[in-house]
Design an enzyme around this catalytic site. Structure first.
Site, PDB file in Angstrom:
ATOM      1  N   CYS A   1       0.798  -1.229   0.000  1.00 42.22           N
ATOM      2  CA  CYS A   1       0.000   0.000   0.000  1.00 42.22           C
ATOM      3  C   CYS A   1       0.830   1.279   0.000  1.00 42.22           C
ATOM      4  O   CYS A   1       0.721   2.086  -0.927  1.00 42.22           O
ATOM      5  CB  CYS A   1      -0.924   0.026   1.204  1.00 42.22           C
ATOM      6  SG  CYS A   1      -2.319  -1.072   1.013  1.00 42.22           S
TER       7      CYS A   1
HETATM    8  C1  UDX Z   1      -0.838  -0.084   5.654  1.00 41.82           C
HETATM    9  C2  UDX Z   1      -1.790   0.786   6.518  1.00 41.82           C
HETATM   10  O1  UDX Z   1      -1.364   0.764   7.874  1.00 41.82           O
HETATM   11  C3  UDX Z   1      -3.218   0.292   6.352  1.00 41.82           C
HETATM   12  O2  UDX Z   1      -4.106   1.085   7.110  1.00 41.82           O
HETATM   13  C4  UDX Z   1      -3.525   0.410   4.856  1.00 41.82           C
HETATM   14  O3  UDX Z   1      -4.827   0.260   4.498  1.00 41.82           O
HETATM   15  C5  UDX Z   1      -2.611  -0.549   4.104  1.00 41.82           C
HETATM   16  O4  UDX Z   1      -1.260  -0.108   4.313  1.00 41.82           O
HETATM   17  P1  UDX Z   1       0.360  -2.450   5.938  1.00 41.82           P
HETATM   18  O5  UDX Z   1       0.988  -2.169   4.607  1.00 41.82           O
HETATM   19  O6  UDX Z   1      -0.218  -3.784   6.184  1.00 41.82           O
HETATM   20  O7  UDX Z   1      -0.817  -1.393   6.225  1.00 41.82           O
HETATM   21  O8  UDX Z   1       1.490  -2.248   7.065  1.00 41.82           O
HETATM   22  P2  UDX Z   1       1.903  -1.172   8.166  1.00 41.82           P
HETATM   23  O9  UDX Z   1       1.884  -1.836   9.477  1.00 41.82           O
HETATM   24  O10 UDX Z   1       1.196   0.104   8.029  1.00 41.82           O
HETATM   25  O11 UDX Z   1       3.459  -0.973   7.772  1.00 41.82           O
HETATM   26  C6  UDX Z   1       3.854  -0.537   6.464  1.00 41.82           C
HETATM   27  C7  UDX Z   1       5.346  -0.425   6.370  1.00 41.82           C
HETATM   28  O12 UDX Z   1       5.823   0.633   7.194  1.00 41.82           O
HETATM   29  C8  UDX Z   1       6.122  -1.676   6.824  1.00 41.82           C
HETATM   30  O13 UDX Z   1       7.185  -1.908   5.943  1.00 41.82           O
HETATM   31  C9  UDX Z   1       6.630  -1.296   8.208  1.00 41.82           C
HETATM   32  O14 UDX Z   1       7.831  -1.980   8.543  1.00 41.82           O
HETATM   33  C10 UDX Z   1       6.872   0.196   8.017  1.00 41.82           C
HETATM   34  N1  UDX Z   1       6.822   0.960   9.284  1.00 41.82           N
HETATM   35  C11 UDX Z   1       5.659   1.041   9.986  1.00 41.82           C
HETATM   36  C12 UDX Z   1       7.964   1.633   9.728  1.00 41.82           C
HETATM   37  O15 UDX Z   1       9.025   1.579   9.096  1.00 41.82           O
HETATM   38  N2  UDX Z   1       7.873   2.371  10.884  1.00 41.82           N
HETATM   39  C13 UDX Z   1       6.714   2.473  11.600  1.00 41.82           C
HETATM   40  O16 UDX Z   1       6.711   3.166  12.642  1.00 41.82           O
HETATM   41  C14 UDX Z   1       5.568   1.777  11.138  1.00 41.82           C
END
Ligand code: UDX
Length: 447
Positions: free
Chosen positions: A275
Site C-alpha cells: 500500500c
Molecule cells: C498499511 C496501513 O497501515 C493500512 O491502514 C492500509 O490500508 C494498508 O497499508 P500495511 O501495509 O499492512 O498497512 O502495514 P503497516 O503496518 O502500516 O506498515 C507498512 C510499512 O511501514 C512496513 O514496511 C513497516 O515496517 C513500516 N513501518 C511502519 C515503519 O518503518 N515504521 C513504523 O513506525 C511503522
C-alpha cells in the site's frame, strides 16, 4: 448469525485477492451469504475446501467455519452471483504503472463485468468500490462505465458507494471485524446508496463518516500519506541523531510522550508493502496532474528510498570491502506477521550485498517461498536463524520478527558485527563480543 440483525447476499469481485478474501470471509462470518468471485481457479478450489490461499492471521479459521456453514462460496460466475446479491463489492487490484500513476486496468475489467450483470438484474443493488482509487475515479470512470454496460441509471436502478479498506496485513481480520480504531468511511452517490451499505455495518460500534465518493477516495490516500510521512520523518530524525551521536530511541520516547504526536515513528530501513509505496506514488502523480507540486509526498518517498543506503553505508564503514563476506539476513517479509515480499526493504539490501560480492544466508519464518521469486538461487535460504548466523561474518536484521529481538540468538553468530535495520534488538543485552550498529544509534558505539 454472529452480529448483524439483517443479513444480505453479497458478491465480492476480486474475492480471492488479499482485500477481497478478507472482506468476503468477514462478511460471511457476520452472517451474510457471500459469493467470492475470482478468475483464479486454484484459489477458488482452496477456498471451497475451507482453506485460505493467503497467509493472514485468523483467516484460515474463519474460512473453514463459514464454508462449512454454507455461507461462503467461491466461484468464477459473476453473473449468477450478482443476480442473487443486493450488494456487490469491487476489490480489484490497483497497482502502479511504470511512471507511478495508478493502473486501473483490473478495475475497468471488473466494472465492465458488474455492469453486464446489472443489465440482467431487475432488483436494486448497491455497487461498492473497495479498491484504492485516486479521487474522481468512481464518479468519472466507474459510474459511467456501469451505466454504459448496464444501460441503467446510478441512483435509480442501482446505488454506488466508495468504502475504502484500511486493512493492515497481519491484523486484517481484526481490522475488519472490529473497525473501532479506524472508523468506517462511506462515500455515497446518494442517500439511498449509503443507506443500503450501512445495513452491512449495522451493529458496529465504529464511528461512521458518510461523505462524497471523492472524499472517501481521498481519505484513504491522506491516511496512508500521513502515516508514511511520519515514518520518513522518523527516519530523517534518526539519521540526524546518528550523526550527532544521539540515540534516536531516546528521542522517540520523548516524541511519544506528547499525545499530539503520532505512532508511526519506528526508524529503520523504511516502509514497504502493498500500500504505502504505491499509494504515495499514485497520489504524487494525481497531484501533479492537478498542477500541485506535492513537496511533502515527494520528500517522503525520497527519504524512504535512501534508507537502505543509510544502512549499507554503516555496513561499509564498519567492514570495508564486502567481497566474499558472509551475511546472515534476518527477515525477508516487508513487515512481521506476513509472508508478503511486495516492496520489502530486504530487496534493495540483498541486491546491494550481492552487487558487492557478498554471500547471503537468509532466514524468514514465513516469507522464504515468496522471496525465492525475487532472488531465486542467488542467495541461500536457511530453515532456522541459527543456521544463517553460524555461517556469517555479520548479520543484518531486516524485519523485526519477535524472535530476532532475543539477544541469546546472536550467540550463534560466527562473526562480531550486528547491523540492526529496525532497532529491534537491545544492544545492552548483547555479549561484549559483538559490535552493534543500528539506524539512529550513535555510530560505532559498542554494546
Ligand atoms: C498499511 C496501513 O497501515 C493500512 O491502514 C492500509 O490500508 C494498508 O497499508 P500495511 O501495509 O499492512 O498497512 O502495514 P503497516 O503496518 O502500516 O506498515 C507498512 C510499512 O511501514 C512496513 O514496511 C513497516 O515496517 C513500516 N513501518 C511502519 C515503519 O518503518 N515504521 C513504523 O513506525 C511503522
Amino acid at each position: 448469525m454472529r452480529c448483524c440483525e439483517i443479513t444480505m447476499n453479497v458478491t465480492v469481485i476480486g474475492g480471492a485477492g488479499y482485500v477481497g478474501l478478507t472482506t468476503s470471509a468477514c462478511l460471511a462470518y457476520k452472517g451474510n451469504t457471500v459469493y467470492c468471485v475470482d478468475i483464479d481457479q486454484s484459489r477458488i478450489k482452496r477456498i471451497n475446501e475451507g482453506s485460505s490461499p493467503i497467509h493472514e492471521g485468523g483467516l484460515e479459521e474463519i474460512i473453514e467455519a463459514v464454508v462449512k456453514e454454507g455461507r461462503l462460496f467461491a466461484t468464477q460466475d459473476a453473473g449468477n452471483s450478482i443476480s442473487a446479491s443486493s450488494a456487490v463489492f469491487i476489490c480489484a487490484g490497483t497497482p502502479s504503472k511504470k511512471d507511478g500513476s495508478i493502473d486501473l486496468r483490473q478495475i475497468i475489467i471488473a466494472t465492465r463485468n458488474v455492469g453486464r450483470s446489472l443489465a440482467k438484474k431487475d432488483e436494486y443493488c448497491v455497487v461498492v468500490v473497495k479498491s484504492t482509487v485516486v479521487p474522481g475515479t468512481t464518479r468519472s470512470r466507474i459510474i459511467p462505465l456501469l451505466e454504459k454496460m448496464s444501460k441503467k441509471k446510478a441512483g435509480v436502478d442501482f446505488g454506488v458507494c466508495m468504502n475504502p479498506e484500511f486493512l493492515r496485513e497481519g491484523s486484517a481480520v481484526k481490522d475488519l471485524l472490529f473497525p473501532r480504531d479506524q472508523g468506517i468511511v462511506i462515500g455515497q452517490f446518494d442517500e439511498k446508496s449509503g443507506d443500503s451499505l450501512l445495513e452491512l455495518y449495522r451493529g458496529s460500534e465504529a464511528e461512521i463518516l458518510r461523505t462524497t465518493l471523492d472524499s472517501a477516495e481521498m481519505v484513504k490516500y491522506a491516511r496512508n500519506a500521513y502515516l508514511s510521512k511520519d515514518i520518513s520523518f522518523a527516519n530523517e530524525m534518526a539519521n540526524i541523531c546518528q550523526q550527532l551521536d544521539v540515540d534516536y530511541l531516546d528521542v522517540k520516547k520523548g516524541l511519544e510522550m506528547d499525545s499530539r504526536i503520532g505512532r508511526f515513528l519506528n526508524a529503520g530501513i523504511g516502509f514497504g508493502g502493498s500500500c504505502f509505496p504505491k499509494d504515495i506514488r499514485a497520489l504524487v502523480s494525481k497531484a501533479k496532474e492537478a498542477g500541485i507540486e506535492p513537496a511533502i509526498l515527494e520528500a517522503t518517498l525520497r527519504v524512504n528510498e535512501n534508507q537502505p543506503s543509510v544502512l549499507m553505508n554503516i555496513v561499509k564503514r564498519a567492514l570495508g570491502n564486502l567481497k566474499e563476506k558472509n551475511f546472515a539476513v534476518l527477515g525477508l517479509a516487508f513487515k512481521p506477521g506476513t509472508s508478503d515480499m511486495r516492496e520489502s526493504r530486504s530487496i534493495p539490501i540483498i541486491e546491494r550485498l550481492l552487487a558487492q560480492g557478498a554471500h547471503v544466508y537468509a532466514f524468514d519464518p514465513e516469507a522464504a517461498a515468496e522471496a525465492k521469486k525475487f532472488f531465486g538461487r542467488r542467495i541461500n535460504y536457511t530453515s532456522t536463524a541459527e543456521e544463517a548466523l553460524r555461517k556469517a561474518d555479520a548479520c543484518i536484521i531486516v524485519t523485526e520478527w519477535q524472535m530476532f529481538s532475543d539477544p541469546k540468538l546472536y550467540d550463534y553468530l560466527k562473526g562480531r558485527f550486528i547491523f540492526d535495520g529496525r532497532r529491534s534488538l537491545d544492544p545492552r543485552k548483547l555479549s561484549h563480543r559483538f559490535i552493534y550498529h543500528g539506524i539512529g544509534f550513535p555510530e560505532g558505539t559498542k554494546s
